[in-house]
Design an enzyme around this catalytic site. Sequence first.
Site, PDB file in Angstrom:
ATOM      1  N   MET A   1       1.369 -21.096 104.151  1.00 28.65           N
ATOM      2  CA  MET A   1       0.804 -20.347 105.276  1.00 28.65           C
ATOM      3  C   MET A   1       0.319 -21.089 106.282  1.00 28.65           C
ATOM      4  SD  MET A   1       2.071 -17.402 104.711  1.00 28.65           S
ATOM      5  CE  MET A   1       2.571 -16.494 103.113  1.00 28.65           C
ATOM      6  N   CYS A   2       0.424 -22.579 106.175  1.00 31.30           N
ATOM      7  CA  CYS A   2      -0.101 -23.574 107.357  1.00 31.30           C
ATOM      8  C   CYS A   2       0.959 -23.584 108.303  1.00 31.30           C
ATOM      9  CB  CYS A   2      -0.306 -24.836 106.519  1.00 31.30           C
ATOM     10  SG  CYS A   2      -1.744 -24.961 105.709  1.00 31.30           S
ATOM     11  N   HIS A   3       0.600 -23.768 109.457  1.00 25.49           N
ATOM     12  CA  HIS A   3       1.506 -24.061 110.534  1.00 25.49           C
ATOM     13  C   HIS A   3       1.684 -25.395 110.598  1.00 25.49           C
ATOM     14  CE1 HIS A   3      -0.745 -20.270 111.759  1.00 25.49           C
ATOM     15  NE2 HIS A   3       0.371 -20.075 112.292  1.00 25.49           N
TER      16      HIS A   3
ATOM     17  N   MET B   1      -6.685 -27.990 106.057  1.00 26.45           N
ATOM     18  CA  MET B   1      -5.992 -28.097 105.072  1.00 26.45           C
ATOM     19  C   MET B   1      -5.052 -29.464 104.878  1.00 26.45           C
ATOM     20  SD  MET B   1      -6.419 -25.445 103.480  1.00 26.45           S
ATOM     21  CE  MET B   1      -5.259 -25.826 101.924  1.00 26.45           C
ATOM     22  N   GLU B   2      -4.882 -30.004 106.244  1.00 25.28           N
ATOM     23  CA  GLU B   2      -4.344 -31.249 106.445  1.00 25.28           C
ATOM     24  C   GLU B   2      -5.076 -32.390 105.713  1.00 25.28           C
ATOM     25  OE1 GLU B   2      -1.963 -28.711 108.767  1.00 25.28           O
ATOM     26  OE2 GLU B   2      -4.163 -28.727 108.654  1.00 25.28           O
TER      27      GLU B   2
ATOM     28  N   ASP C   1      -1.389 -42.024  89.723  1.00 21.35           N
ATOM     29  CA  ASP C   1      -0.191 -42.287  89.712  1.00 21.35           C
ATOM     30  C   ASP C   1       0.045 -43.989  89.342  1.00 21.35           C
ATOM     31  OD1 ASP C   1       2.829 -41.685  89.104  1.00 21.35           O
ATOM     32  OD2 ASP C   1       3.112 -42.661  91.164  1.00 21.35           O
TER      33      ASP C   1
END
Length: 164
Positions: free
Chosen positions: A75-77, A116-117, A131
């Site tokens: 749902m992130c733009h 969110m970014e 990793d």
Amino acid sequence: MTEFTHINQQGHAKMVDVSDKQITKRTAVAHSSITVNKTIFKQISNNTNTKGNVLNTAQIAGIMAAKNTSTIIPMCHPLPLTGIDVHFSWDETNAPLYTLNIQTTVSTTGKTGVEMEALTAASATALTIYDMTKAVDKGMIIGETYLESKSGGKSGDFQRQSNQ
């Protein structure tokens, strides 16, 4: 109680319409960490890991993750980000375990925030370090990932308190 904005009248997922929101400068700062053993600490600090420069690669991964957040968080733009930065600092107080603190800062001028970014960048940075060094030790611990602060937008500013 605040309503969920990502649910439509039928109870299904939707992306929020931000058309009527004001364009403002928005910034978010997020934190994550990874705790490693002495061997990995030395490899990262001395740039001797066989896969290459761990911190440079992790920085690039964090930047790429911020830019691609809308492709992995449904749902992130998609946003035109104006700045992304990734900083590292070592906490050596619990040797022989060493914690690499990761701080990401993301900015935009737009109609929705970049929390969110920033969180995605912090997470991807920690995952990339894991990793690149897992051949040495798979027992590393990725620590808490959280929003430190945000500014701009209708909901105003947020600053995490030390007891949160």
